[in-house]
Write a protein that holds these residues in place. Structure first.
Motif, PDB file in Angstrom:
ATOM      1  N   GLY A 112       1.274  -0.534  -0.337  1.00 31.64           N
ATOM      2  CA  GLY A 112      -0.187  -0.042  -0.437  1.00 31.64           C
ATOM      3  C   GLY A 112       0.167   1.280   0.073  1.00 31.64           C
ATOM      4  O   GLY A 112       2.198   1.274   0.334  1.00 31.64           O
ATOM      5  N   LYS A 113       0.119   2.618  -0.344  1.00 31.23           N
ATOM      6  CA  LYS A 113       1.097   3.957  -0.513  1.00 31.23           C
ATOM      7  C   LYS A 113      -0.155   4.784   0.074  1.00 31.23           C
ATOM      8  O   LYS A 113      -1.358   4.338  -0.116  1.00 31.23           O
ATOM      9  CB  LYS A 113       1.294   3.909  -2.102  1.00 31.23           C
TER      10      LYS A 113
ATOM     11  N   ILE B  94      -1.273  -0.582   5.769  1.00 29.93           N
ATOM     12  CA  ILE B  94      -1.654   0.807   6.155  1.00 29.93           C
ATOM     13  C   ILE B  94      -2.368   1.505   5.210  1.00 29.93           C
ATOM     14  O   ILE B  94      -2.975   2.627   5.672  1.00 29.93           O
ATOM     15  CB  ILE B  94      -0.105   1.227   5.658  1.00 29.93           C
ATOM     16  N   GLU B  95      -2.639   1.608   4.188  1.00 27.09           N
ATOM     17  CA  GLU B  95      -3.914   1.946   3.373  1.00 27.09           C
ATOM     18  C   GLU B  95      -4.930   2.072   4.493  1.00 27.09           C
ATOM     19  O   GLU B  95      -5.361   3.191   4.606  1.00 27.09           O
ATOM     20  CB  GLU B  95      -4.178   1.547   2.152  1.00 27.09           C
TER      21      GLU B  95
ATOM     22  N   LEU C 259       5.036   6.209   1.722  1.00 22.73           N
ATOM     23  CA  LEU C 259       5.186   7.061   1.189  1.00 22.73           C
ATOM     24  C   LEU C 259       4.584   7.306   0.069  1.00 22.73           C
ATOM     25  O   LEU C 259       5.763   7.022  -0.443  1.00 22.73           O
ATOM     26  CB  LEU C 259       5.475   8.710   2.215  1.00 22.73           C
ATOM     27  N   SER C 260       3.594   8.231  -0.473  1.00 24.84           N
ATOM     28  CA  SER C 260       3.387   7.895  -2.397  1.00 24.84           C
ATOM     29  C   SER C 260       4.087   9.542  -2.694  1.00 24.84           C
ATOM     30  O   SER C 260       4.934   9.703  -3.569  1.00 24.84           O
ATOM     31  CB  SER C 260       2.400   8.314  -2.928  1.00 24.84           C
TER      32      SER C 260
END
Lengths: 370, 65
Positions: free
Chosen positions: A5-6, A138-139, A207-208
């Motif tokens: 996930g991001k 995490i998302e 992180l994105s």
């Protein structure tokens, strides 16, 4: 990488806000009050220095090792064996603090609402919900934070507005009656809570938008500081120097709210809001523990170990972590400021130092060989 | 509890995930053993006391007399 996930850095700030604030709202005003009395609104400002420092260090480390958490880069920095040992210490620390948080939560809920419910049920229910959140990754955490935090964020401010007519700003005077020392002593507890920004090390690799990570972490520390100051001022305005007499000053304060006998017993609403915050806090520590362990053991997936850890946390939180709340509070007042800041600030600082020196050395060698 | 946990998680793990299985069993066993120990000796010294022993000299600085 384990986690696929991001999230955005804004969501990171939203997750971290209750991670620090949730238990801090409960006990920190009381702890600070024992030392600083009516100067206790200065202490969070002093304590936030540690927050800025920790964020700075972890962000620099993140820049050096952009795709790894502290469990992974500790191996690169201090070598394999020492790195593994330190990683284990960190995991133990996360487990320990996680169970302490669960204990605080269950004590608070059973004192204020569910007096006859056994703590294992209170803790077990919370851990089950958190386990599903952590399994989601995490998302999911980021989105729950998106949903819950804005309400939690307004809590001290709404409390302040509703209590406005009972305020007595004269309680604040004289400012710094006994010099600076009492508020410095009082800052010991808040600085340890600010050190919990350490957990950004677990989120930063996912992180994105990495370049904004630093900016949002700093905004986070500032907002938490402002909120702390508001909470502590509220306690001072209401109770004066005696705020330390209550274990949970803010919630005692909220019980006082009566507006034309219509708005009463607001503590039930407040606690409902607060529980969403503690839910994110527990999930974050839980998540860090699970992710850390799977990185420490180099597993390919973290999901299978979520529930076993939940079970372990429940057992620890119910009984083992402390025999009673008095002793736990004593631990939080006298030991935790050192214990927490050693692991969350000093060791990462040492890591950064070693990493930077190594990098310079490597560069020098490189130039020589040219 | 433990049985439920294993029943839920075991089928989800693939055949090749040996490492995960070991970790899963170890952690579950740790929790289970701890639960049984605490059932019989509720006054067992916990991690908090251990850390407290370690940091006592520093903690004295913050002790309110």
């Amino acid at each position: 990488m384990i986690e696929k996930g991001k999230i955005s850095s804004f969501q990171m700030a939203l997750i971290m806000y209750p991670t620090i604030e949730a238990t801090a709202l409960l006990t920190v005003p009381g702890i600070t009050g024992t030392y600083a009395e009516r100067d206790m609104w200065i202490s969070p400002i002093l304590g936030s220095i540690n927050g800025f420092f920790t964020v700075f260090i972890l962000y620099q480390l993140h820049k050096l090792y952009p795709k790894e958490t502290i469990i992974q880069y500790s191996e690169h920095i201090v070598g394999r064996v020492l790195g593994k040992i330190l990683g284990f210490i960190y995991l133990f620390f996360l487990l320990h603090i996680g169970s302490i948080i669960l204990r605080e939560y269950s004590t608070f809920v059973s004192v204020s609402f569910l007096q006859t419910t056994p703590p294992s049920v209170i803790i077990g229910g919370m851990v089950l919900v958190c386990a599903f959140a952590v399994r989601g990754g995490i998302e999911v955490l980021g989105r729950t934070a998106n949903l819950f935090v804005p309400i939690l964020f307004l809590l001290p401010i709404i409390a302040a507005i509703l209590l406005l007519k009972d305020f007595d700003p004269k309680h604040m005077l004289p400012i710094m009656e006994h010099g600076m020392m009492p508020s410095v002593m009082g800052a010991a507890a808040p600085q340890a809570w600010f050190g919990e920004t350490f957990l950004i090390t677990m989120i930063l690799p996912f992180l994105s938008d990495r370049d904004k990570g630093m900016k949002w972490s700093l905004i986070l520390v500032v907002t938490i500081m402002v909120n702390f100051v508001i909470t502590n001022l509220l306690a001072v305005f209401l109770f004066g120097g005696t705020a330390s007499g209550y274990t949970f000053p803010l919630f005692t304060a909220i019980r006082y709210i009566t507006i034309s006998t219509f708005f009463e017993h607001l503590e039930s609403v407040t606690i409902a809001i607060w529980i969403t915050g503690i839910f994110i806090k527990i999930s974050m520590f839980y998540y860090a523990l699970v992710i850390g362990t799977s990185q420490w053991l180099k597993l390919s997936d973290y999901r299978p170990i979520v529930f076993p850890f939940g079970f372990l946390l429940t057992v620890l939180g119910c009984q083992w972590v402390a025999p009673n709340f008095e002793e736990l509070n004593h631990f939080l007042v006298t030991i935790y400021p050192f214990y927490g800041s050693l692991l969350m600030t000093l060791i990462p600082a040492l890591f950064l130092l070693i990493a930077v020196i190594r990098k310079k050395k490597r560069k020098k060698n490189f130039v020589k060989n040219m | 509890m433990v049985v439920l946990l294993i029943l839920y998680e075991w089928p989800k793990m693939g055949q090749h995930q040996k490492k995960e299985k070991t970790a899963f069993v170890t952690i579950t066993a740790m929790g289970w053993l701890l639960a049984i120990l605490l059932l019989f000796f509720p006054d067992l010294q916990g991690p908090t006391q251990m850390i407290e022993q370690l940091f006592k000299p520093l903690g004295k600085m913050l002790e309110k007399n």
